[in-house]
Design a protein around this motif. Structure first.
Motif, short mmCIF file in Angstrom:
data_model
loop_
_atom_site.label_atom_id
_atom_site.label_comp_id
_atom_site.label_asym_id
_atom_site.label_seq_id
_atom_site.Cartn_x
_atom_site.Cartn_y
_atom_site.Cartn_z
N GLN A 145 -10.50 24.48 11.13
CA GLN A 145 -10.17 25.91 11.21
C GLN A 145 -10.17 26.39 12.65
OE1 GLN A 145 -12.75 28.54 9.01
NE2 GLN A 145 -11.57 30.37 9.53
N ARG A 146 -11.15 25.97 13.43
CA ARG A 146 -11.20 26.41 14.83
C ARG A 146 -10.09 25.81 15.67
NH1 ARG A 146 -16.17 28.54 16.47
NH2 ARG A 146 -15.34 28.49 18.60
N LEU A 147 -9.59 24.66 15.28
CA LEU A 147 -8.52 24.02 16.06
C LEU A 147 -7.13 24.47 15.64
CD1 LEU A 147 -9.78 20.31 16.26
CD2 LEU A 147 -10.15 22.17 17.90
N THR A 148 -6.98 24.89 14.38
CA THR A 148 -5.64 25.20 13.87
C THR A 148 -5.52 26.61 13.30
OG1 THR A 148 -6.09 24.43 11.61
CG2 THR A 148 -5.41 22.76 13.23
N GLY A 149 -6.64 27.26 13.00
CA GLY A 149 -6.61 28.57 12.37
C GLY A 149 -6.45 28.52 10.86
N GLU A 150 -6.37 27.33 10.29
CA GLU A 150 -6.13 27.18 8.85
C GLU A 150 -7.46 27.13 8.08
OE1 GLU A 150 -3.28 27.18 7.37
OE2 GLU A 150 -1.86 26.89 9.03
N ALA A 201 -6.50 21.20 0.20
CA ALA A 201 -5.21 20.90 0.81
C ALA A 201 -4.41 19.95 -0.08
CB ALA A 201 -5.42 20.28 2.18
N LYS A 202 -3.10 20.03 0.03
CA LYS A 202 -2.24 19.10 -0.69
C LYS A 202 -2.37 17.71 -0.09
CE LYS A 202 -0.48 22.32 -3.30
NZ LYS A 202 -0.86 22.38 -4.76
N PRO A 203 -2.07 16.66 -0.87
CA PRO A 203 -2.13 15.30 -0.32
C PRO A 203 -1.26 15.15 0.92
CG PRO A 203 -1.90 15.24 -2.71
CD PRO A 203 -1.71 16.67 -2.30
N HIS A 204 -1.80 14.47 1.92
CA HIS A 204 -1.08 14.17 3.16
C HIS A 204 -0.66 15.42 3.93
CE1 HIS A 204 -1.10 10.15 1.51
NE2 HIS A 204 -0.37 10.53 0.48
N ALA A 205 -1.48 16.46 3.86
CA ALA A 205 -1.20 17.69 4.60
C ALA A 205 -1.36 17.46 6.10
CB ALA A 205 -2.13 18.81 4.13
N VAL A 206 -0.47 18.09 6.87
CA VAL A 206 -0.53 18.02 8.34
C VAL A 206 -0.58 19.45 8.88
CG1 VAL A 206 0.66 17.28 10.44
CG2 VAL A 206 0.78 15.84 8.38
N PHE A 207 -1.48 19.67 9.83
CA PHE A 207 -1.64 20.99 10.45
C PHE A 207 -1.26 20.88 11.92
CE2 PHE A 207 -4.61 20.26 7.00
CZ PHE A 207 -4.35 21.33 6.15
N ARG A 208 -1.36 21.99 12.66
CA ARG A 208 -0.96 22.00 14.07
C ARG A 208 -2.01 22.70 14.92
NH1 ARG A 208 3.66 18.69 14.78
NH2 ARG A 208 4.65 18.64 12.73
N LEU A 209 -2.26 22.15 16.10
CA LEU A 209 -3.17 22.80 17.04
C LEU A 209 -2.64 24.18 17.41
CD1 LEU A 209 -4.35 20.28 19.82
CD2 LEU A 209 -5.69 21.24 17.94
N ASN A 210 -3.48 25.19 17.30
CA ASN A 210 -3.09 26.50 17.81
C ASN A 210 -3.47 26.61 19.28
OD1 ASN A 210 -5.86 27.00 17.83
ND2 ASN A 210 -5.81 28.38 16.06
N ARG A 211 -3.23 27.75 19.88
CA ARG A 211 -3.47 27.89 21.31
C ARG A 211 -4.94 27.68 21.66
NH1 ARG A 211 -1.06 33.04 24.29
NH2 ARG A 211 0.81 31.92 23.59
N ALA A 212 -5.83 28.28 20.87
CA ALA A 212 -7.26 28.14 21.15
C ALA A 212 -7.71 26.68 21.02
CB ALA A 212 -8.07 29.03 20.20
N GLY A 213 -7.21 26.00 19.99
CA GLY A 213 -7.56 24.60 19.81
C GLY A 213 -7.03 23.73 20.92
N ALA A 214 -5.80 24.01 21.35
CA ALA A 214 -5.20 23.25 22.44
C ALA A 214 -5.99 23.42 23.74
CB ALA A 214 -3.75 23.67 22.62
N GLU A 215 -6.40 24.66 24.01
CA GLU A 215 -7.19 24.91 25.23
C GLU A 215 -8.54 24.23 25.16
OE1 GLU A 215 -7.33 29.13 25.56
OE2 GLU A 215 -5.25 29.31 26.28
N ASP A 238 -12.25 34.02 11.24
CA ASP A 238 -11.79 33.42 12.49
C ASP A 238 -12.41 32.05 12.75
OD1 ASP A 238 -10.13 35.62 13.20
OD2 ASP A 238 -11.94 36.73 13.79
N GLY A 239 -13.24 31.58 11.83
CA GLY A 239 -13.81 30.25 11.98
C GLY A 239 -15.13 30.19 12.70
N PHE A 240 -15.77 31.32 12.93
CA PHE A 240 -17.07 31.33 13.59
C PHE A 240 -18.17 31.38 12.54
CE2 PHE A 240 -14.16 32.71 16.83
CZ PHE A 240 -14.64 32.12 17.99
N CYS A 241 -19.20 30.56 12.69
CA CYS A 241 -20.26 30.49 11.69
C CYS A 241 -21.07 31.80 11.68
CB CYS A 241 -21.19 29.31 11.97
SG CYS A 241 -20.62 27.76 11.24
N VAL A 242 -21.38 32.29 10.49
CA VAL A 242 -22.16 33.51 10.35
C VAL A 242 -23.65 33.22 10.35
CG1 VAL A 242 -20.29 34.60 9.06
CG2 VAL A 242 -22.14 33.45 7.81
N ARG A 243 -24.01 31.95 10.28
CA ARG A 243 -25.39 31.49 10.39
C ARG A 243 -25.32 30.00 10.76
NH1 ARG A 243 -28.12 28.53 7.71
NH2 ARG A 243 -29.95 29.87 7.31
N PRO A 244 -26.42 29.39 11.20
CA PRO A 244 -26.36 27.95 11.50
C PRO A 244 -25.89 27.14 10.30
CG PRO A 244 -28.37 28.91 12.39
CD PRO A 244 -27.72 29.98 11.56
#
Length: 484
Positions: free
Chosen positions: A161-166, A207-221, A87-93
């Motif tokens: 990852q935290r902004l898009t889930g990817e 990621a592939k060259p010039h990849a574009v991702f999207r803000l998910n709900r958590a990232g948007a908030e 889910d994108g949360f660090c398991v240690r610092p």
């Protein structure tokens, strides 16, 4: 031009910048990040605090705009290891690229040929703060952290990852130390050489060259931006600065005089000398068929900050002190290796340490400061000779805000230096990459026009020719001492 927020997530400072159609910043914000220095050379960061700085600067810069945001472009610090769960949360610092806990391990790898074996596969040398030795150290001393993690990545892809889930990684970050630059795929033999074959699943697919991702709900908030907003994740700050400064022709280079000193040269070939010094980085860029030979030395403005503290000097007086001492610093010479992690380019030695010679009762504070600044410029020349600089040289970073120090760099390097007028070069590079990925046209010449050139002083450059030869002699002697 689309309204794109460029975010540069540095080690100690996160910056957000928006540029107009001509590449001039029209809105900007910054927020500090905390860096923790712990016993044993460990250097860590709290990912949630770093993520909070991203939210802070994005919200602040958005409030300065009079219209909607069209996209978000991320860049930031590279190397280190940012271990996260699914889910994108660090398991240690997060472990910083400044970290030195793997110093002894890397020294052993140098002795047994592991670093040479990896270099022959990837063209990148390893240093204590890069993923190879850190992951191997954790595998031996803290395996439970690796067991809990779903991905071992870097700062930019952790934020993405935290902004898009990817779960992904930019090829520039993945380049050191496991990526074969010719195929842009991980090299199994390089991973195996580090004893990490059983941990390969932690490495995200580039990621592939010039990849574009999207803000998910958590990232948007978190950011206060619309869900579904386009987001790009990379390249990390070194190649982003090269792109933002205007490096476009093979042989062109960029000097980044920041906390550390990064020297990069653009190439159209991924080929390298497998028998050369196993140091530096061979970085893939967003454009296939273009590469950056990077020599990111550990010397830089952090050393100058140390000198200011030791000598009771305000950093704002550096220019006056450099002017008060003549080229050659009154006979004082220095080796600038003040990092507790030693040096990583154009050679790797965790035992590298600084020294001053030629001191006398007549030596002034100005001489000491000038000797240190000259030695850092000599280190830059050493790096650029290894990287193959032949074309135009650009420069950015806090160090080039000093006209006096920039002149020293130009004279030592024997090259005119083009300095962009806007300090947000990393964010600018991220925005240009995003614009290309979104098929948004821009005038590259116009974006590079806001700059000035520092010209070489030929007579002073002649003085520094001997100074550089002396520097190399001193370095060769010191390396023999460090090896003992």
């Amino acid at each position: 031009m689309l309204r794109i927020i460029g975010v540069d997530i540095g080690t100690s400072l996160t910056k957000a910048v928006v540029f107009d159609h001509a590449g001039v910043s029209v809105a900007q914000a910054s927020a500090p990040s905390r860096v923790r220095h712990l016993p044993g050379g460990a250097v860590e960061q709290d990912f949630e605090q770093v993520l909070g700085t991203v939210a802070s600067v994005v919200r602040e810069v958005t409030a300065q705009l009079d219209g909607p945001v069209d996209a978000l472009a991320l860049t930031g610090q590279g190397d280190g290891v940012w271990l996260r769960d699914a889910d994108g949360f660090c398991v240690r610092p997060a472990i910083s690229w400044l970290d030195g806990r793997a110093n002894a391990l890397l020294t052993e790898w140098q002795r047994t040929g592991v670093t040479r074996a990896v270099f022959r596969r990837t063209g990148s040398g390893m240093f204590p703060g890069c993923a190879g030795p850190i992951l191997a150290y954790l595998d031996e001393h803290e395996p439970s952290s690796l067991d809990r993690a779903a991905v071992a990545g870097y700062c930019v892809d952790a934020v993405l990852q935290r902004l898009t889930g990817e779960i992904t990684v930019d090829v520039s970050d993945a380049s050191l130390p496991f990526l074969d630059p010719r195929t842009r795929q991980y090299d199994d033999e390089a991973i195996a050489a580090c004893g990490l074959r059983h941990r390969k699943s932690l490495l995200a697919e580039p990621a592939k060259p010039h990849a574009v991702f999207r803000l998910n709900r958590a990232g948007a908030e978190l950011l206060g931006l619309p869900e579904g907003l386009p987001v790009t994740g990379g390249p990390f700050d070194l190649p982003a600065c090269a792109i933002g400064a205007g490096v476009r022709e093979p042989g062109d280079g960029i000097l980044t005089a920041g906390t550390t000193l990064a020297c990069q040269v653009l190439s159209t070939s991924p080929e390298f000398d497998p028998e050369g010094e196993p140091a530096g980085m061979l970085l893939c860029t967003p454009d296939e068929g273009r590469y950056l030979r990077g020599m990111p030395a550990m010397v830089g403005t952090a050393g100058l900050d140390w000198a200011c503290r030791m000598l009771g000097i305000d950093v704002t007086t550096i220019g006056e002190l450099l002017t008060a001492s003549t080229p050659g610093a009154g006979g004082v010479r220095a080796l600038p290796f003040l990092s507790s992690s030693g040096e990583r380019a154009p050679f790797v030695d965790a035992a590298a340490r600084a020294q001053f010679t030629g001191l006398s009762l007549e030596t002034s504070r100005a001489d000491l400061v000038r000797a240190l600044c000259e030695s850092i410029a000599y280190a830059a020349r050493h790096c650029f000779e290894a990287a193959g600089l032949t074309g135009t040289l650009y420069a950015n970073g806090g160090g080039v805000r000093s006209p006096e120090w920039t002149q020293i760099f130009a004279d030592v390097l024997g090259k005119d230096i083009v300095v962009p007028g806007d300090p947000g070069v990393g964010a600018r590079g991220a925005v240009l990459v995003a614009a290309e990925a979104l098929s948004e046209p821009f005038d590259a010449d116009l974006w590079a026009a806001n700059s000035h050139t520092v010209h070489v002083q030929p007579q002073i450059a002649e003085v520094y020719e001997q100074g550089y030869a002396d520097y190399l002699d001193s370095l060769a002697s010191a390396r023999q001492q460090w090896s003992r």
